[in-house]
Each structure stands twice: as structure tokens, then as C-alpha cells.
Design a protein around this motif. Structure first.
Motif, PDB file in Angstrom:
ATOM      1  N   LYS A 206       0.840  -1.201   0.000  1.00  0.00           N
ATOM      2  CA  LYS A 206       0.000   0.000   0.000  1.00  0.00           C
ATOM      3  C   LYS A 206       0.875   1.251   0.000  1.00  0.00           C
ATOM      4  N   THR A 207       1.909   1.224   0.842  1.00  0.00           N
ATOM      5  CA  THR A 207       2.748   2.419   0.998  1.00  0.00           C
ATOM      6  C   THR A 207       3.923   2.454   0.027  1.00  0.00           C
ATOM      7  N   PHE A 208       4.310   1.325  -0.477  1.00  0.00           N
ATOM      8  CA  PHE A 208       5.513   1.147  -1.296  1.00  0.00           C
ATOM      9  C   PHE A 208       6.756   1.705  -0.575  1.00  0.00           C
ATOM     10  N   THR A 209       6.757   1.564   0.731  1.00  0.00           N
ATOM     11  CA  THR A 209       7.929   1.987   1.508  1.00  0.00           C
ATOM     12  C   THR A 209       8.351   0.912   2.515  1.00  0.00           C
ATOM     13  N   THR A 210       7.543  -0.113   2.687  1.00  0.00           N
ATOM     14  CA  THR A 210       7.834  -1.102   3.734  1.00  0.00           C
ATOM     15  C   THR A 210       9.203  -1.758   3.464  1.00  0.00           C
ATOM     16  N   THR A 211      10.095  -1.647   4.447  1.00  0.00           N
ATOM     17  CA  THR A 211      11.491  -2.055   4.236  1.00  0.00           C
ATOM     18  C   THR A 211      11.622  -3.488   3.719  1.00  0.00           C
ATOM     19  N   GLU A 212      10.911  -4.402   4.378  1.00  0.00           N
ATOM     20  CA  GLU A 212      11.049  -5.817   4.004  1.00  0.00           C
ATOM     21  C   GLU A 212      10.637  -6.025   2.544  1.00  0.00           C
ATOM     22  N   THR A 213       9.520  -5.416   2.172  1.00  0.00           N
ATOM     23  CA  THR A 213       9.007  -5.598   0.809  1.00  0.00           C
ATOM     24  C   THR A 213       9.944  -4.950  -0.205  1.00  0.00           C
TER      25      THR A 213
END
Ligand code: F6P
Length: 550
Positions: A206-213
């Protein structure tokens, strides 16, 4: 706003709980033969039996009075009509708009969001058939054979749980894989047998910022580019589901291949959106729509049925009754259907990330127990692992037993054995067996008095352990849709009763922020001396040991 504890219905339940703690469920069954009729609800796709709880008609009246005093119906209507009930983030909560199957207009900030949802669904339909039918080609002109979904939390658990649950409905046009963990082992294992020319990556964030992703997405990108020797290959092999178009485009994804997400859909309620794209790719779009249909049926039930016949309301009230008033601290999810092997992991996030909080929506400390910890595993495997604890430990663990009347994969002789265990366990947990019975049984088996004296106390089961039974017709896209929506609305009602903002997740942020700082220290080999001695020494030990080769 007044605390729930000052409500008359709350006070009445506190007193009533003291009385009920003296009762045994097995006696309640003896004195009332109609318990099942009174305490069960038939839904189109499943039956809910909640009669094996420590309750009487009086309990239910008191719980319904609590729901009324908490304005559950009003809050439900606010949610469905798009009021900003996610107060701390100032957002509407409209995952139900994603499965609004009669397509009635839903206006949010002057826009009909039903149109946006339908547009995205149409885009998913076209995209999934293009991929499944081989019209979409990779950079070298080959068709896609494997889809790798990269996402975590709500951008992983929902679609993966449903993909696993509906495996038998896949025509295997594609192999669908999931990567969620930042531990490189997972992505390495998934990619090892794959050929980059045939792989489509979905970056679900959703955020395109999640570190793991993002870490996994960059590794996937590098894997592709190092084999294609061309950055342009990314466009042919990556799509995104995100509300953050800018970051997705910067990553190299064609704007045409970014599927919308909206701030009114919480991560853990998002599988109905394009986050469910891997499901549509695996099963075909029509089956994805059947999943939405099943959820919509429960939405209608939740909106229309009176509180005392409303399954999600009843499940929420039972959870509050068992945990807040009777003192249970955890709840087990026990599916007796192999398809549901990820259900407890999914519900852990759904319930614990939503309601695992101790401050009310007005910011006040909550003086009562809120939600239990959710755990569980497939029932049969659990029977040979932790059911000992369920039957005889000092802690009472209310449990949801979920089974199917028909198996999707009938194998001669298996289903009756499975279901015999399903029925036996809830009966045993409810009835237990007292010492007199134990002694008589041992005597009938010819055991000596000495043996009986020694063993009898160990064989006593106190029973009186609450369970709900959900008996589904058969696992299908529709039943799974209904089952998930049932729990979603249960969680919503639980939040209203407990005065919790169910749609934020501030508790996830603290660790995330610290990890970001610590990562810099680890990468630079520069440990901040201000850490507590435990953290500092652990980090130092890690740094020292990783360099000496183990
Ligand atoms: O675990 C916290 C959380 O924010 C979840 O609510 C969410 O589902 C997950 O992280 C993933 O977030 P995103 O989709 O933005 O990558």
C-alpha cells in the motif's frame, strides 16, 4: 465519552459473570434440551453453533443489551456509509465497498467509489486473463508461468491464505509463490528453480515503503536485470499494487501496470482489492468474484439481521464475554480442513493488529482486558501437540472449531475420521470427565485399587471449556469469502464494544523505527554506546562473530 465500565449493561455482566463461573456447561445442556436451537445460527454457506459456551438466555440478553448500549448498529452504519471512523488516521473504513456486489453508489468525499472499484476490477479481469492465456510476454517473448507476490502483513497473509485454501480450484495455468520475509533464504528458495524470462513479480505494498518488501523487490529486480542485461525488462516482469504510484514508477514499473489502493482500505482488510490479484491469477477472475460474492452475503447479513441473530455480533460478544468478563487470555483457531491451514496466522493479524490495544479511542487507558492472543493450527495436528493443554491446563482457552461437511478432495474413509474428531473434541472440552467416572471406567477395565488411586486424579478433565463450531458446506471461493467477512465484522464489533480504534496499528511502528536506526549502525559497524547494555553487547557480539567465520 463514558468508559464502558460505567454502562449498566456492563455492570450487570460483571455480576452475572460471577454467577456463571459457578455453573458447568454440561449441566446447562441437561436442564435445557433446546440449547442448540437457541444458540445456533444458519447462514447461507455455514452453520454457527455457539451453544457450547458458558452462557444462558439471560447471558445473551445481557450481552445484547451491552451491544445496544454501545451503539453497535449505529457504528456499523457509520462504517458502511463511509464515515471517518478510523479516528486516529482520519480515514473511512470501506473494505466492504470492494465487494459491493449489487454495485450501489457509495459516495466518499463527493466521489462514487463504486465506480473506482469497478474500474480496478475490470483492470484485474483483463490483466489476469492476459497473463493466464499467455498474451502477456516477458522481455524475451516467452509467456509467464510463475507469479511471485512480494508483500508482507496484509499485503501477503490474506492472498496467501486464500490461495492455499482454494488450491483445489486452481487450474494450474500458473504457479503462484509468495515472498514476505526479509530473510534472504525465502526469496532465494523461491527464485532458485525459476527462469526470469517466465516470471511476473507483483509488488504488493500500500505504501511502497515497507522495508522488508522493498528489500525483496530490489533483490527480485536485480535477479531479473542480471539475467536480461536490460533495465527495460523490469516493465515486462513487474506490476504493483499500491497507493503510492510515485514510488512504484520510480522503481521502474509502467504506470499502466500499477493497480490502485485507497487509504480507506486497511492493509489487513485488503485482500478484496487488487491485493487479491495473485488469487485472480491463480484461480481465474470469475472465481475471485465468487470470493467477493461470499463476503457480500455476510455484509448483507451483518447489516440486516437483528443483533441476537447476527453471527458476527454474536461472535464478538462471545469473545468479550469469554475474555473480558470470564478472564480467558487467549483464543485458539482450530480448522479441521486442510485447506484452512493458514487461517490462524491470518486471523492473528486481523484480530491482534486490530484490537490488541490498551487505550480507548479517546486516548484513555482501558481498565479491562481487551482481546485475547490468537493462535492455533490444524485441529488434527493440534490434537497430537497442544490439545493436552486445552483439555487439562489451568488456563481456559476458548476455541473456534471450523470444519466442512464435504471435503473438496474426498479420499475414501478419511472425512468421517476427521469429522468424528471434530465433533468429539468440542464435546470432550465441554463435558470433561469427573473423578467418579474415571474410577468406574478404570474399575470396569479390571484395574487394581492401587492403580486407580494413583492414576485417577490425572485422568480427570474438568471440561467447561467454551467452543464455537463453524460448519461450512464445503470449501469454495464463496464459503471462504463468507468466512473471512464473518471474522472481519466480528473484529469490528469487538472493537466497538471494547472502545478500541481497530483500524490503526501504531504498535508496529516503534520496532520499525528502531530497526531502521540499528540497521545503519550494523552496516557502518558503529554501535551507538547509548544503547542499553543488553542490546549493545548483543550487537557487538554479533558484529565480532560474523567476521570470524563460524
Ligand atoms: O504490519 C504493519 C502493516 O502496516 C500492516 O498493517 C500492513 O498490512 C503491512 O504493514 C504492509 O504494509 P504495506 O502494504 O504498506 O507494505
Amino acid at each position: 465519552m463514558t468508559m464502558r465500565t460505567s454502562l449498566n449493561s456492563w455492570k450487570a455482566l460483571v455480576l452475572h459473570a460471577e454467577d456463571m463461573k459457578q455453573q458447568h456447561m454440561s449441566d446447562l445442556f441437561v436442564t435445557d434440551e433446546k440449547r442448540f436451537d437457541k444458540f445456533s445460527i444458519q447462514l447461507p454457506t455455514m452453520l454457527l453453533d455457539y451453544s457450547k459456551n458458558l452462557l444462558t438466555p439471560e447471558t445473551m440478553d445481557k450481552l445484547i443489551a451491552l451491544a445496544k448500549e454501545c451503539d453497535v448498529e449505529l457504528w456499523r452504519d457509520k462504517m458502511f456509509s463511509g464515515e471517518r471512523i478510523n479516528r486516529t488516521e482520519d480515514r473511512a473504513v470501506l473494505h466492504t465497498a470492494l465487494r459491493n456486489r449489487d454495485q450501489h453508489a457509495m459516495i466518499l468525499d463527493g466521489e462514487n467509489i463504486t465506480e473506482q472499484v469497478e474500474e480496478t476490477l475490470e483492470k484485474m479481469r483483463t490483466f489476469s486473463s492476459n497473463i493466464r492465456e499467455g498474451h502477456w510476454k516477458g522481455y524475451s517473448g516467452k509467456r509467464i508461468t510463475d507469479v511471485v507476490n512480494i508483500g508482507v502483513g496484509g499485503s501477503n497473509l490474506g492472498p496467501q491464505m486464500v490461495t492455499e485454501a482454494l488450491k483445489q480450484y486452481s487450474d494450474n495455468s500458473l504457479n503462484v509463490h509468495y515472498v514476505s520475509n526479509v530473510d534472504g533464504t525465502q526469496i532465494a528458495e523461491v527464485l532458485r528453480p525459476l527462469n526470469p524470462e517466465n516470471v511476473l513479480f507483483i509488488i504488493s505494498s500500500k505504501t511502497f515503503t515497507t522495508t522488508e518488501t522493498m528489500t525483496n523487490a530490489n533483490t527480485a529486480r536485480q535477479w531479473l536485470v542480471s539475467s536480461s542485461f536490460d533495465d527495460k525488462a523490469v516493465e515486462h516482469h513487474f506490476v504493483a499494487v499500491s497507493a503510492n504510484k510515485k514510488n512504484a514508477v520510480e522503481f521502474g514499473i509502467d504506470p499502466e501496470n500499477i493497480f490502485d489502493m485507497w487509504d480507506w482500505v486497511g492493509g489487513r482488510f485488503s485482500l478484496w482489492s487488487a491485493i487479491g490479484l495473485p488469487i485472480a491469477l491463480d484461480l481465474g477472475f470469475d472465481k475471485f468474484i465468487e470470493l467477493l460474492d461470499g463476503a457480500f452475503e455476510i455484509d448483507c447479513h451483518f447489516k440486516q439481521e437483528p443483533l441476537h441473530e447476527n453471527a458476527p455480533v454474536i461472535l464478538a460478544l462471545l469473545s468479550v464475554w469469554n475474555c473480558t468478563f470470564l478472564g480467558a487470555q487467549s483464543q485458539a483457531i482450530l480448522p479441521y480442513d486442510q485447506s484452512l491451514h493458514m487461517l490462524s496466522a491470518y486471523l492473528q493479524q486481523a484480530e491482534m493488529e486490530s484490537n490488541g490495544k490498551s487505550v480507548s479511542w479517546d486516548g484513555d487507558e482501558i481498565p479491562y482486558a481487551t482481546v485475547p492472543s490468537i493462535w492455533g493450527a490444524l485441529g488434527i495436528n493440534g490434537q497430537h501437540a497442544f490439545y493436552q493443554y486445552l483439555h487439562q491446563s489451568n488456563n481456559i482457552v476458548p476455541a473456534d472449531f471450523i470444519g466442512s461437511i464435504k471435503s473438496v478432495t474426498p479420499v475414501k474413509g478419511h472425512h468421517e475420521t476427521l469429522m468424528a474428531n471434530f465433533f468429539a473434541q468440542t464435546q470432550a472440552l465441554m463435558n470433561g470427565v469427573d473423578e467418579q467416572q474415571v474410577r468406574e471406567d478404570l474399575k470396569a477395565k479390571g484395574r487394581t485399587a492401587d492403580y486407580i488411586n494413583k492414576v485417577a486424579p490425572h485422568k480427570v478433565h474438568k471440561g467447561n471449556r467454551p467452543t464455537n463450531t463453524i460448519l461450512m458446506k464445503r470449501i469454495s471461493p464463496r464459503t471462504i469469502g463468507s468466512l473471512i467477512a464473518l471474522y472481519e465484522h466480528k473484529i469490528f464489533v469487538q472493537g466497538i464494544i471494547l472502545q478500541i480504534c481497530s483500524f490503526d496499528q501504531w504498535g508496529v511502528e516503534l520496532g520499525k523505527g528502531l530497526a531502521n536506526k540499528i540497521e545503519v549502525e550494523l552496516r557502518n559497524g558503529d554501535i551507538n554506546p547509548a544503547h542499553d547494555s543488553s542490546t549493545k553487547e548483543l550487537m557487538s557480539y554479533y558484529q565480532a562473530m560474523k567476521n570470524i567465520g563460524l
